[in-house]
Design a protein around this motif. Sequence first.
Motif, PDB file in Angstrom:
ATOM      1  N   UNK A 111       0.837  -1.210   0.000  1.00 31.93           N
ATOM      2  CA  UNK A 111       0.000   0.000   0.000  1.00 31.93           C
ATOM      3  C   UNK A 111       0.866   1.252   0.000  1.00 31.93           C
ATOM      4  N   UNK A 112       1.939   1.250   0.796  1.00 31.40           N
ATOM      5  CA  UNK A 112       2.802   2.420   0.879  1.00 31.40           C
ATOM      6  C   UNK A 112       3.499   2.680  -0.452  1.00 31.40           C
ATOM      7  N   UNK A 113       3.971   1.621  -1.111  1.00 33.29           N
ATOM      8  CA  UNK A 113       4.636   1.787  -2.400  1.00 33.29           C
ATOM      9  C   UNK A 113       3.661   2.319  -3.439  1.00 33.29           C
ATOM     10  N   UNK A 114       2.447   1.777  -3.453  1.00 42.13           N
ATOM     11  CA  UNK A 114       1.443   2.242  -4.423  1.00 42.13           C
ATOM     12  C   UNK A 114       1.074   3.701  -4.173  1.00 42.13           C
ATOM     13  N   UNK A 115       0.939   4.077  -2.905  1.00 41.79           N
ATOM     14  CA  UNK A 115       0.620   5.476  -2.601  1.00 41.79           C
ATOM     15  C   UNK A 115       1.767   6.400  -2.987  1.00 41.79           C
ATOM     16  N   UNK A 116       3.003   5.948  -2.765  1.00 46.67           N
ATOM     17  CA  UNK A 116       4.151   6.771  -3.142  1.00 46.67           C
ATOM     18  C   UNK A 116       4.200   6.967  -4.659  1.00 46.67           C
ATOM     19  N   UNK A 117       3.912   5.917  -5.401  1.00 47.84           N
ATOM     20  CA  UNK A 117       3.880   6.053  -6.861  1.00 47.84           C
ATOM     21  C   UNK A 117       2.774   6.994  -7.305  1.00 47.84           C
ATOM     22  N   UNK A 118       1.619   6.899  -6.642  1.00 52.39           N
ATOM     23  CA  UNK A 118       0.521   7.801  -7.001  1.00 52.39           C
ATOM     24  C   UNK A 118       0.893   9.246  -6.697  1.00 52.39           C
ATOM     25  N   UNK A 123       2.522  14.617  -8.583  1.00 51.06           N
ATOM     26  CA  UNK A 123       3.454  15.755  -8.553  1.00 51.06           C
ATOM     27  C   UNK A 123       4.095  15.948  -9.915  1.00 51.06           C
ATOM     28  N   UNK A 124       4.353  14.836 -10.621  1.00 47.74           N
ATOM     29  CA  UNK A 124       4.906  14.967 -11.963  1.00 47.74           C
ATOM     30  C   UNK A 124       3.936  15.648 -12.912  1.00 47.74           C
ATOM     31  N   UNK A 125       2.648  15.287 -12.807  1.00 47.35           N
ATOM     32  CA  UNK A 125       1.649  15.932 -13.656  1.00 47.35           C
ATOM     33  C   UNK A 125       1.511  17.409 -13.308  1.00 47.35           C
ATOM     34  N   UNK A 126       1.552  17.719 -12.003  1.00 45.91           N
ATOM     35  CA  UNK A 126       1.479  19.126 -11.582  1.00 45.91           C
ATOM     36  C   UNK A 126       2.694  19.907 -12.075  1.00 45.91           C
ATOM     37  N   UNK A 135       8.790  23.464 -27.138  1.00 47.55           N
ATOM     38  CA  UNK A 135       8.873  22.677 -28.372  1.00 47.55           C
ATOM     39  C   UNK A 135      10.279  22.126 -28.583  1.00 47.55           C
ATOM     40  N   UNK A 136      10.367  20.819 -28.786  1.00 46.55           N
ATOM     41  CA  UNK A 136      11.652  20.173 -28.992  1.00 46.55           C
ATOM     42  C   UNK A 136      12.373  19.770 -27.723  1.00 46.55           C
ATOM     43  N   UNK A 137      11.839  20.139 -26.565  1.00 48.76           N
ATOM     44  CA  UNK A 137      12.499  19.803 -25.298  1.00 48.76           C
ATOM     45  C   UNK A 137      12.090  18.402 -24.865  1.00 48.76           C
ATOM     46  N   UNK A 138      13.066  17.597 -24.456  1.00 48.19           N
ATOM     47  CA  UNK A 138      12.821  16.235 -24.006  1.00 48.19           C
ATOM     48  C   UNK A 138      12.480  16.230 -22.517  1.00 48.19           C
ATOM     49  N   UNK A 139      11.566  15.335 -22.094  1.00 46.39           N
ATOM     50  CA  UNK A 139      11.263  15.240 -20.656  1.00 46.39           C
ATOM     51  C   UNK A 139      12.503  14.865 -19.849  1.00 46.39           C
ATOM     52  N   UNK A 154      12.151  24.048  -2.336  1.00 48.09           N
ATOM     53  CA  UNK A 154      13.019  23.229  -3.167  1.00 48.09           C
ATOM     54  C   UNK A 154      12.758  21.777  -2.824  1.00 48.09           C
ATOM     55  N   UNK A 155      12.579  20.955  -3.827  1.00 47.25           N
ATOM     56  CA  UNK A 155      12.363  19.530  -3.593  1.00 47.25           C
ATOM     57  C   UNK A 155      12.895  18.734  -4.773  1.00 47.25           C
ATOM     58  N   UNK A 156      13.087  17.469  -4.519  1.00 46.33           N
ATOM     59  CA  UNK A 156      13.594  16.553  -5.535  1.00 46.33           C
ATOM     60  C   UNK A 156      12.423  15.801  -6.130  1.00 46.33           C
ATOM     61  N   UNK A 157      12.281  15.888  -7.446  1.00 47.20           N
ATOM     62  CA  UNK A 157      11.212  15.191  -8.153  1.00 47.20           C
ATOM     63  C   UNK A 157      11.753  13.870  -8.677  1.00 47.20           C
ATOM     64  N   UNK A 158      11.401  12.708  -8.047  1.00 48.79           N
ATOM     65  CA  UNK A 158      11.949  11.425  -8.501  1.00 48.79           C
ATOM     66  C   UNK A 158      11.353  11.007  -9.835  1.00 48.79           C
ATOM     67  N   UNK A 159      11.937   9.995 -10.416  1.00 51.60           N
ATOM     68  CA  UNK A 159      11.492   9.499 -11.692  1.00 51.60           C
ATOM     69  C   UNK A 159      12.650   8.916 -12.478  1.00 51.60           C
TER      70      UNK A 159
END
Length: 312
Positions: A111-118, A123-126, A135-139, A154-159
């Motif tokens: 449950x914790x892993x699934x919530x962390x992924x959600x 946050x990634x969508x936000x 235009x032309x920029x890669x994610x 300031x925060x670290x966006x994982x992915x």
Amino acid sequence: MMVPAVLLLLGALTAVLAPRLLARAQWPEREPVVALWVWQCVVAATLLCLGLSMLLSAAAAWQAVRGRLFAVAPHGVVDAYALGAAGGRWATATAVALAFGGLWTGAMLTREVLRARARRRARGAELLLRAPLLPGEEPGASRLVVLEGPRPEAWWQPGAAPQLVVTTAALGRLKGSQLDAVLAHEQGHVAARHDWLLHCSRALSRGFPQVPVFAAFEAEMHRLVELAADDVASRRYGRLTIALALVGLNEDRGAFGPCPAPQTHVSLRVRRLLSAAPRLSAGRRLRLTALATLVPAVPLLVTFVPGLSALA
């Protein structure tokens, strides 16, 4: 059926006494990485006690489990554990209760892993909404993303391609190499996989809120991972630099006022950085690490001693 009972008692003593002993110790703030390892070993020993007790209790309760568990054991080893004579309802109840606890632990962790992924996807969508790709920029092409914002954050966006996200207000506060120090701090979290420690500690604490060792484990993980990441940044940019960066990011949040309850850990981190307490000697760090590594070996020793004695 003495061994399962001894393992249960040992696990209970570890769960109650270990948090108290570590709370009295003064060295964890000086060596947070060693303290993280000690806590992991203590929790592993507790879980190992419960898991081994479950296996032996199940072996005492059911002949089928006993046959599989001791299938390759020489003659006389099973008799050394006296499992058959002390089976019955106690063994069955213990095995079922501990098995349920193991399943519950797995469910809480899942449950914790699934919530962390959600949370990460949200946050990634936000982030994409607030800072859309050009235009032309890669994610993930840039390690640093700047957002318009009135609050210094300031925060670290994982992915797949982690990024440091800072607001324009934070850029106005962070001077010189302070931004680099914040980046090094966040990279320290990523390199040490602190997120997994936080997930595991949160799952155990919320799954078993009445167990002292799990509640203390979660609280200490949140504190120690920040101290460890502070040390990573301070080794590269100096203690004063990361301390000033913490002040700049948190001074508007009441972290340093007369009642800094919501952000008490921030003020303590700044004081720790400015006090510059010396590290423990290499020999003492090695001894603490080795001693902690031996803690999970105790339940293994308790489990295997009767069998080894039968073979002697």
